[in-house]
Design a protein around this motif. Structure first.
Motif, PDB file in Angstrom:
ATOM      1  N   GLY A   6     -42.250  13.926  25.360  1.00  0.00           N
ATOM      2  CA  GLY A   6     -41.494  12.936  26.111  1.00  0.00           C
ATOM      3  C   GLY A   6     -40.047  13.336  26.257  1.00  0.00           C
ATOM      4  N   ARG A   7     -39.364  12.664  27.168  1.00  0.00           N
ATOM      5  CA  ARG A   7     -37.934  12.894  27.380  1.00  0.00           C
ATOM      6  C   ARG A   7     -37.248  11.552  27.607  1.00  0.00           C
ATOM      7  NH1 ARG A   7     -35.975  18.065  28.802  1.00  0.00           N
ATOM      8  NH2 ARG A   7     -37.589  19.679  28.901  1.00  0.00           N
ATOM      9  N   LEU A   8     -36.035  11.422  27.098  1.00  0.00           N
ATOM     10  CA  LEU A   8     -35.205  10.243  27.339  1.00  0.00           C
ATOM     11  C   LEU A   8     -33.821  10.729  27.753  1.00  0.00           C
ATOM     12  CD1 LEU A   8     -36.051   7.883  24.334  1.00  0.00           C
ATOM     13  CD2 LEU A   8     -36.664   7.534  26.729  1.00  0.00           C
ATOM     14  N   GLN A   9     -33.298  10.122  28.814  1.00  0.00           N
ATOM     15  CA  GLN A   9     -31.980  10.524  29.302  1.00  0.00           C
ATOM     16  C   GLN A   9     -31.017   9.347  29.232  1.00  0.00           C
ATOM     17  OE1 GLN A   9     -30.831  11.447  33.644  1.00  0.00           O
ATOM     18  NE2 GLN A   9     -31.260  13.474  32.789  1.00  0.00           N
ATOM     19  N   PHE A  10     -29.765   9.645  28.865  1.00  0.00           N
ATOM     20  CA  PHE A  10     -28.731   8.631  28.740  1.00  0.00           C
ATOM     21  C   PHE A  10     -27.510   9.064  29.549  1.00  0.00           C
ATOM     22  CE2 PHE A  10     -31.423   8.525  25.056  1.00  0.00           C
ATOM     23  CZ  PHE A  10     -31.615   7.172  24.805  1.00  0.00           C
ATOM     24  N   ASP A  11     -26.615   8.108  29.767  1.00  0.00           N
ATOM     25  CA  ASP A  11     -25.441   8.395  30.607  1.00  0.00           C
ATOM     26  C   ASP A  11     -24.482   9.385  29.955  1.00  0.00           C
ATOM     27  OD1 ASP A  11     -26.223   6.824  32.709  1.00  0.00           O
ATOM     28  OD2 ASP A  11     -25.109   5.063  32.077  1.00  0.00           O
ATOM     29  N   HIS A  12     -24.283   9.250  28.644  1.00  0.00           N
ATOM     30  CA  HIS A  12     -23.264  10.046  27.974  1.00  0.00           C
ATOM     31  C   HIS A  12     -23.789  10.621  26.668  1.00  0.00           C
ATOM     32  CE1 HIS A  12     -20.320   8.647  30.861  1.00  0.00           C
ATOM     33  NE2 HIS A  12     -20.631   7.401  30.582  1.00  0.00           N
TER      34      HIS A  12
END
Length: 309
Positions: free
Chosen positions: A218-224
């Motif tokens: 899985g992958r999770l992306q955040f703004d900063h």
């Protein structure tokens, strides 16, 4: 007639909770109770008519609406604070110095070390200004700035080398206890965390060390980046984090380095002094130089221990 503006105190509480990704840590930061934070968030969600957080067991995560709202209101609150600082008079006998850094650097490097600066220079008031853009001499009005690399600095600034840096794979100790990362092949079984501002980090790291490609858990992306590191602390997955920003998390045990010998070099940090630097700004520069020398000595000691094994 009802106000069309959200309650400012609730927005302030929301920003703290969004930055920390934790109601508990937000409560500690604001010196209020967990229930007070929860009430303010529910009040704001009721006002806006949308859910800002996903409540999970022992943790919270921003919804898409929450991420959008945070991206808009966090800079606005910082602007309000900056306006107040600009109008307020410095404490008698103390001269202010404005230090412009990126938010992640402020949270993970500068602020944890500021007590040392204040103890050394009690007559100087450090004012931390955060920005994701290259600092503009005309716009922000700062005395010292820190950024990576030599591109983008105004010609009038005095720029000096600061911190060397590397990237490490890190995660929560509980994550590694449940799912060890013993080699590159085991990487596929973990969720990878990344920031929108550093999308290529995992690809660059894989190329650097020849990590196999395959189906990822899985992958999770955040703004900063600071959201990425907080998500790693909360056990959501693996993060690629700069060693410059990791010291306190590693020392406290909140994060643990996996594959510690696989370190990808990063562009060095530099600090710049605005033209006509004040004596207070030069004190910050002197302090930075002490921090730089301490890092060099620590790196040498670590390398020496590695050779003696």
């Amino acid at each position: 007639m009802p106000s069309s503006e959200p309650p400012l105190n609730a927005v302030r509480v929301f920003v703290a909770a969004a930055r920390q990704l934790s109601f508990t840590r937000a409560a500690a930061e604001l010196h209020v109770t967990h229930s007070a934070v929860s009430r303010q968030i529910r009040s704001l969600e009721g006002f806006l008519g949308v859910a800002l957080f996903e409540r999970r067991i022992r943790q919270v995560a921003l919804t898409a609406e929450g991420q959008q709202f945070y991206a808009e209101v966090e800079p606005a609150l910082e602007q309000i604070g900056a306006a107040a600082r600009a109008l307020s008079r410095p404490v008698a006998g103390r001269a202010a110095v404005r230090i412009n850094v990126r938010p992640s650097f402020a949270l993970r490097w500068l602020i944890p070390r500021l007590p040392d600066f204040v103890e050394r220079y009690p007559d100087i008031e450090p004012q931390v200004v955060t920005s994701t853009q290259w600092p503009s001499l005309e716009a922000e009005g700062f005395d010292v700035a820190v950024r990576r690399g030599l591109e983008g600095w105004a010609q009038a600034m005095q720029v000096h080398p600061f911190l060397d840096d590397e990237v490490l794979v890190v995660g929560a100790p509980s994550l590694f206890a449940a799912q060890p990362l013993v080699d590159l092949c085991a990487l596929a079984s973990h969720v990878l965390l990344s920031a929108k501002t550093r999308k290529a980090d995992w690809d660059d790291w894989r190329k650097c060390f020849g990590a196999p490609r395959g189906r990822q858990a899985g992958r999770l992306q955040f703004d900063h980046l600071h959201f990425v590191m907080q998500a790693a602390v909360d056990g959501l997955g693996l993060a690629l984090a700069p060693t410059s920003l990791l010291a306190h998390d590693l020392a406290s045990g909140r994060l643990q380095a996996a594959l510690p010998d696989l370190r990808m070099p990063l562009t060095r940090y530099y600090y710049g002094l605005a033209p006509g630097a004040t004596p207070e700004a030069r004190c910050v520069a002197d302090w930075f130089e002490e921090m730089r020398r301490a890092q060099v000595l620590q790196t040498q000691r670590t390398a020496s221990r590695g050779r003696s094994r």
